[in-house]
Design a protein around this motif. Structure first.
Motif, short mmCIF file in Angstrom:
data_model
loop_
_atom_site.label_atom_id
_atom_site.label_comp_id
_atom_site.label_asym_id
_atom_site.label_seq_id
_atom_site.Cartn_x
_atom_site.Cartn_y
_atom_site.Cartn_z
N ALA A 26 -5.18 1.32 4.17
CA ALA A 26 -5.23 2.86 3.96
C ALA A 26 -5.70 3.30 2.64
O ALA A 26 -6.38 4.18 2.61
CB ALA A 26 -3.70 3.33 4.12
N ALA A 27 -5.41 2.41 1.63
CA ALA A 27 -6.03 2.48 0.28
C ALA A 27 -7.43 2.31 0.41
O ALA A 27 -8.20 3.34 -0.32
CB ALA A 27 -5.15 1.84 -0.82
N ARG A 28 -7.83 1.38 1.01
CA ARG A 28 -9.24 1.03 1.11
C ARG A 28 -10.21 2.08 1.85
O ARG A 28 -11.17 2.44 1.17
CB ARG A 28 -9.51 -0.19 1.76
N GLU A 29 -9.34 2.80 2.65
CA GLU A 29 -10.07 3.78 3.17
C GLU A 29 -10.46 4.89 2.51
O GLU A 29 -11.49 5.64 2.60
CB GLU A 29 -9.39 4.31 4.85
N VAL A 30 -9.39 5.26 1.63
CA VAL A 30 -9.49 6.61 0.69
C VAL A 30 -10.79 6.04 -0.36
O VAL A 30 -11.62 7.10 -0.31
CB VAL A 30 -8.12 6.67 -0.12
N PHE A 31 -10.90 4.87 -0.83
CA PHE A 31 -11.91 4.82 -1.87
C PHE A 31 -13.19 4.72 -1.16
O PHE A 31 -14.17 5.16 -1.91
CB PHE A 31 -11.52 3.27 -2.45
N GLU A 32 -13.18 4.17 0.11
CA GLU A 32 -14.59 4.04 0.98
C GLU A 32 -14.94 5.44 1.22
O GLU A 32 -16.24 5.80 1.04
CB GLU A 32 -14.36 3.29 2.29
N GLY A 79 4.14 3.68 4.91
CA GLY A 79 5.65 3.96 4.97
C GLY A 79 6.30 4.80 5.82
O GLY A 79 7.27 5.00 6.22
N GLY A 80 5.48 5.58 6.62
CA GLY A 80 5.76 6.43 7.86
C GLY A 80 6.30 7.64 7.41
O GLY A 80 7.26 8.18 7.91
N ILE A 81 6.02 8.15 6.25
CA ILE A 81 6.51 9.46 5.53
C ILE A 81 5.50 10.58 5.89
O ILE A 81 4.13 10.54 5.89
CB ILE A 81 7.19 9.26 4.33
N ASP A 303 6.08 -0.13 -6.43
CA ASP A 303 6.48 1.12 -6.79
C ASP A 303 6.68 1.79 -5.24
O ASP A 303 7.79 2.64 -5.28
CB ASP A 303 5.61 1.88 -7.69
N ILE A 304 5.71 1.62 -4.43
CA ILE A 304 5.55 2.26 -3.34
C ILE A 304 6.92 1.71 -2.49
O ILE A 304 7.70 2.48 -1.66
CB ILE A 304 4.19 1.99 -2.41
N GLU A 305 7.13 0.51 -2.46
CA GLU A 305 8.29 -0.21 -1.80
C GLU A 305 9.54 0.32 -2.12
O GLU A 305 10.57 0.69 -1.55
CB GLU A 305 8.34 -1.71 -1.81
N ASN A 306 9.80 0.37 -3.51
CA ASN A 306 10.96 1.08 -4.05
C ASN A 306 11.20 2.60 -3.86
O ASN A 306 12.37 3.03 -3.40
CB ASN A 306 10.87 0.84 -5.65
N ILE A 307 10.07 3.38 -3.77
CA ILE A 307 10.31 4.70 -3.76
C ILE A 307 10.64 5.04 -2.03
O ILE A 307 11.33 6.11 -1.79
CB ILE A 307 8.96 5.42 -4.31
N LEU A 308 10.27 4.29 -1.33
CA LEU A 308 10.28 4.01 0.19
C LEU A 308 11.73 4.31 0.51
O LEU A 308 12.29 4.99 1.58
CB LEU A 308 9.51 3.56 0.98
#
Length: 311
Positions: A26-32, A79-81, A303-308
């Motif tokens: 998902a992150a790679r798609e943003v940068f691309e 994360g499905g949010i 950080d992402i895992e923690n905030i989820l």
């Protein structure tokens, strides 16, 4: 209630986004998508530098945006949010306001990247190098900073650009006036004045050519409906109407970033938890401004895992 906030210029650094891209499609798609929209290998510059190229305003602005949106996309897709379900408001500091609007669905990712590239180029071109400057006033509240700006102007432009928090205000304008302001800090009861390593005097009347360029750009690429209400920089108040968003984004180029007031206003509107995506610059400013609120900075996969777990 929760607000998602997005950092501004100065939060860029070599290696930004690299770990995210390695771990997440998902992150790679943003940068691309951003690379494709701009017709340049921006992500390579983000990962590997050189630093002076990344720091160029026209590169730093879309890079900081892309990094923050990559964090959001990982949260949403993996994360499905949904941002609209988890956020009462969005806000961003200067260029971060564009990131916030992208997150809220008012601009597509590609359009946001192109608008920020143009904004960076226009801001750089508005004032010849060496004519303008900016300085940070440390240990200054808005009243002292305003008095200092008026005293240092002497016919030149010297105004408050960023009211960041109760202890930090940034001035912008003609270089001679900014130099005078730094020399006069002690006379105004201000702890320190520090010249900033910026290439142009942002958020002051000298940026009018850049404001005109953005007004023209928004005629071709207007903001659409917002899924989440925005706290706007120049008013420190809620905006939801796309026509108002467009007008305020133009005003923002020459106007003050009222970040301290925005943090206080968001708390007054019921925000108890601020989540900064893609940086950790705004977090201390919010704490100093709004007082007793929860703040979380989300940059890495950890950080992402923690905030989820909290969302």
């Amino acid at each position: 209630m929760r607000a998602f906030v997005f950092p501004g210029q100065g939060s860029q650094k070599i290696g930004m986004g690299a770990e995210l891209a390695e771990a997440s499609a998902a992150a790679r798609e943003v940068f691309e998508e951003v690379d494709e929209a701009l017709g340049q290998k921006l992500f390579q510059i983000m990962k590997d530098g050189p630093e002076d190229v990344l720091t160029l305003t026209e590169n730093a602005q879309p890079a900081i945006m892309a990094n923050a949106i990559a964090v959001l996309r990982v949260l949403e897709k993996e994360g499905g949010i949904s941002l609209a379900d988890k956020a009462g408001f969005v806000a961003g500091h200067s260029l971060g306001e564009y990131t916030a609007l992208c997150a809220a669905g008012a601009f597509s990712l590609s359009d946001t990247a192109r608008l920020l590239k143009l904004r960076g180029q226009s801001m750089q071109a508005a004032v010849p190098v060496g004519i303008g400057a900016m300085c940070a006033l440390l240990g200054a509240d808005i009243e002292r900073a305003t008095a200092l700006a008026q005293a240092a102007a002497e016919g030149d432009v010297c105004t408050v650009a960023n009211d960041n928090d109760p202890t930090q205000v940034v001035l912008s304008g003609h270089k001679a006036a900014i130099d005078r302001a730094v020399a006069l800090v002690k006379d105004h009861g201000i702890k320190r004045g520090v010249l900033l390593p910026v290439s142009a005097p942002f958020h002051c009347p000298l940026m009018q050519p850049a404001a005109d360029a953005m007004a023209e750009a928004f005629e071709k690429t207007p903001p659409g409906p917002l899924r989440v209400a925005l706290f706007a920089n120049v008013t420190a108040s809620v905006v939801t109407d796309p026509a108002d968003v467009k007008r305020l984004l133009v005003e923002q180029v020459t106007g003050r970033v009222r970040w301290r007031e925005s943090a206080i206003a968001m708390k007054a509107a019921g925000v108890e938890h601020f989540v900064e995506l893609g940086g950790k610059v705004l977090t201390p400013m919010i704490t100093r401004s709004a007082g007793d609120v929860a703040v979380t900075s989300v940059i890495t996969m950890a950080d992402i895992e923690n905030i989820l777990k909290e969302l």
